[in-house]
Scaffold this motif. Structure first.
Motif, mmCIF file in Angstrom:
data_model
loop_
_atom_site.group_PDB
_atom_site.id
_atom_site.type_symbol
_atom_site.label_atom_id
_atom_site.label_comp_id
_atom_site.label_asym_id
_atom_site.label_seq_id
_atom_site.Cartn_x
_atom_site.Cartn_y
_atom_site.Cartn_z
ATOM 1 N N LYS A 92 -5.226 -4.512 -3.587
ATOM 2 C CA LYS A 92 -5.654 -5.780 -2.979
ATOM 3 C C LYS A 92 -5.852 -6.867 -4.025
ATOM 4 O O LYS A 92 -5.605 -8.047 -3.756
ATOM 5 N N ARG A 93 -6.308 -6.494 -5.218
ATOM 6 C CA ARG A 93 -6.586 -7.485 -6.261
ATOM 7 C C ARG A 93 -5.336 -8.000 -6.956
ATOM 8 O O ARG A 93 -5.320 -9.120 -7.441
ATOM 9 N N LEU A 94 -4.315 -7.171 -7.029
ATOM 10 C CA LEU A 94 -3.120 -7.549 -7.785
ATOM 11 C C LEU A 94 -2.133 -8.295 -6.907
ATOM 12 O O LEU A 94 -1.845 -7.892 -5.794
ATOM 13 N N GLY A 95 -1.599 -9.363 -7.452
ATOM 14 C CA GLY A 95 -0.515 -10.065 -6.769
ATOM 15 C C GLY A 95 0.787 -9.472 -7.252
ATOM 16 O O GLY A 95 1.045 -8.278 -7.095
ATOM 17 N N ASN A 96 1.592 -10.279 -7.887
ATOM 18 C CA ASN A 96 2.863 -9.823 -8.452
ATOM 19 C C ASN A 96 2.583 -9.130 -9.783
ATOM 20 O O ASN A 96 2.328 -9.786 -10.789
ATOM 21 N N ILE A 97 2.636 -7.801 -9.796
ATOM 22 C CA ILE A 97 2.257 -7.086 -11.016
ATOM 23 C C ILE A 97 3.251 -7.295 -12.149
ATOM 24 O O ILE A 97 2.884 -7.207 -13.310
ATOM 25 N N ARG A 98 4.483 -7.611 -11.823
ATOM 26 C CA ARG A 98 5.450 -7.884 -12.895
ATOM 27 C C ARG A 98 5.107 -9.199 -13.604
ATOM 28 O O ARG A 98 5.291 -9.314 -14.805
ATOM 29 N N GLN A 99 4.581 -10.173 -12.871
ATOM 30 C CA GLN A 99 4.155 -11.441 -13.477
ATOM 31 C C GLN A 99 2.991 -11.215 -14.441
ATOM 32 O O GLN A 99 2.814 -11.951 -15.385
ATOM 33 N N ARG A 100 2.182 -10.198 -14.188
ATOM 34 C CA ARG A 100 1.017 -9.916 -15.025
ATOM 35 C C ARG A 100 1.395 -9.172 -16.298
ATOM 36 O O ARG A 100 0.546 -8.921 -17.130
ATOM 37 N N GLY A 101 2.640 -8.777 -16.416
ATOM 38 C CA GLY A 101 3.052 -8.032 -17.597
ATOM 39 C C GLY A 101 2.612 -6.581 -17.534
ATOM 40 O O GLY A 101 2.158 -6.010 -18.519
ATOM 41 N N VAL A 102 2.729 -5.976 -16.372
ATOM 42 C CA VAL A 102 2.354 -4.573 -16.192
ATOM 43 C C VAL A 102 3.546 -3.692 -16.554
ATOM 44 O O VAL A 102 4.667 -3.946 -16.119
ATOM 45 N N VAL A 103 3.288 -2.679 -17.358
ATOM 46 C CA VAL A 103 4.341 -1.759 -17.792
ATOM 47 C C VAL A 103 4.642 -0.769 -16.667
ATOM 48 O O VAL A 103 3.832 0.101 -16.358
ATOM 49 N N LEU A 104 5.811 -0.940 -16.051
ATOM 50 C CA LEU A 104 6.263 -0.060 -14.966
ATOM 51 C C LEU A 104 7.628 0.505 -15.311
ATOM 52 O O LEU A 104 8.501 -0.228 -15.771
ATOM 53 N N SER A 105 7.805 1.802 -15.090
ATOM 54 C CA SER A 105 9.123 2.400 -15.259
ATOM 55 C C SER A 105 10.004 1.986 -14.094
ATOM 56 O O SER A 105 9.518 1.578 -13.034
ATOM 57 N N GLU A 106 11.310 2.099 -14.275
ATOM 58 C CA GLU A 106 12.275 1.772 -13.224
ATOM 59 C C GLU A 106 11.952 2.591 -11.978
ATOM 60 O O GLU A 106 11.820 3.806 -12.029
ATOM 61 N N GLY A 107 11.788 1.914 -10.850
ATOM 62 C CA GLY A 107 11.530 2.591 -9.587
ATOM 63 C C GLY A 107 10.089 3.039 -9.390
ATOM 64 O O GLY A 107 9.759 3.593 -8.337
ATOM 65 N N GLN A 108 9.231 2.813 -10.367
ATOM 66 C CA GLN A 108 7.837 3.251 -10.268
ATOM 67 C C GLN A 108 7.039 2.265 -9.417
ATOM 68 O O GLN A 108 7.147 1.059 -9.579
ATOM 69 N N THR A 109 6.232 2.795 -8.504
ATOM 70 C CA THR A 109 5.378 1.950 -7.664
ATOM 71 C C THR A 109 3.997 1.815 -8.305
ATOM 72 O O THR A 109 3.653 2.576 -9.227
ATOM 73 N N LEU A 110 3.222 0.888 -7.788
ATOM 74 C CA LEU A 110 1.848 0.739 -8.262
ATOM 75 C C LEU A 110 1.065 2.026 -8.017
ATOM 76 O O LEU A 110 0.272 2.450 -8.863
ATOM 77 N N TYR A 111 1.305 2.678 -6.887
ATOM 78 C CA TYR A 111 0.605 3.932 -6.583
ATOM 79 C C TYR A 111 0.980 5.019 -7.593
ATOM 80 O O TYR A 111 0.113 5.750 -8.074
ATOM 81 N N ASP A 112 2.265 5.117 -7.929
ATOM 82 C CA ASP A 112 2.708 6.080 -8.950
ATOM 83 C C ASP A 112 1.986 5.807 -10.271
ATOM 84 O O ASP A 112 1.527 6.724 -10.949
ATOM 85 N N LEU A 113 1.924 4.544 -10.629
ATOM 86 C CA LEU A 113 1.269 4.137 -11.871
ATOM 87 C C LEU A 113 -0.208 4.519 -11.855
ATOM 88 O O LEU A 113 -0.738 5.047 -12.843
#
Length: 163
Positions: free
Chosen positions: A108-129
């Motif tokens: 709920k707190r996060l908007g566009n997590i890619r804009q925040r510079g969050v390290v995500l693997s290809e295909g990884q969801t926020l829940y996976d992270l």
């Protein structure tokens, strides 16, 4: 151990509560994400785009590992727990505090997590992270603070009572 290092998911409030905590405890404050941006001359998302995930983590590890301060609250990026050298350095020199929140609250707190510079693997969801990182936060923390339902002032008070 006269430093306090705040770890947790993006959106947990590390930077926000860190500033207030530092003021209340009469400490200095550092946001390690800002140190990374200053060193590289780029925003986090642009560093990740340019260097890739592993390149970014190498930079994050180096910047955090090299922090040498006293009497300071340090807010870290959420991915610092992938940086073994940095986390071992923090465990030796600081009290590491994990600000724990539920997945629903983080989402709920996060908007566009890619804009925040969050390290995500290809295909990884926020829940996976979330599932991947939570055990690492718990592993490295000296203190775990359940921040669910707490406002910034309440969270700051809860941390200050435990450190």
């Amino acid at each position: 151990m006269d430093n306090i290092v705040l770890i947790g998911m993006p959106g947990a409030g590390k930077s926000t509560v860190g500033v207030i905590l530092a003021k209340v405890l009469g400490m200095n404050f550092i946001d390690s994400d800002l140190l990374i941006q200053k060193q590289e001359g780029l925003l986090l998302k642009d560093i990740i785009e340019k260097e890739g995930q592993q390149g970014y983590l190498a930079i994050e590890n180096q910047v955090n590992r090299d922090i040498s301060v006293d009497n300071t609250v340090i807010a870290t990026g959420g991915s610092v727990v992938y940086c073994t050298e940095a986390m071992e350095h923090f465990r030796r020199t600081s009290k590491v505090v994990y600000i724990k929140l539920s997945y629903d609250t983080i989402r709920k707190r996060l908007g566009n997590i890619r804009q925040r510079g969050v390290v995500l693997s290809e295909g990884q969801t926020l829940y996976d992270l979330y599932l991947e990182r939570c055990p690492l936060y718990e592993k490295y923390a000296h203190i775990i603070v359940d921040a669910e339902g707490l406002g910034i002032e309440e969270l700051m008070e809860s941390i200050s009572l435990k450190v």
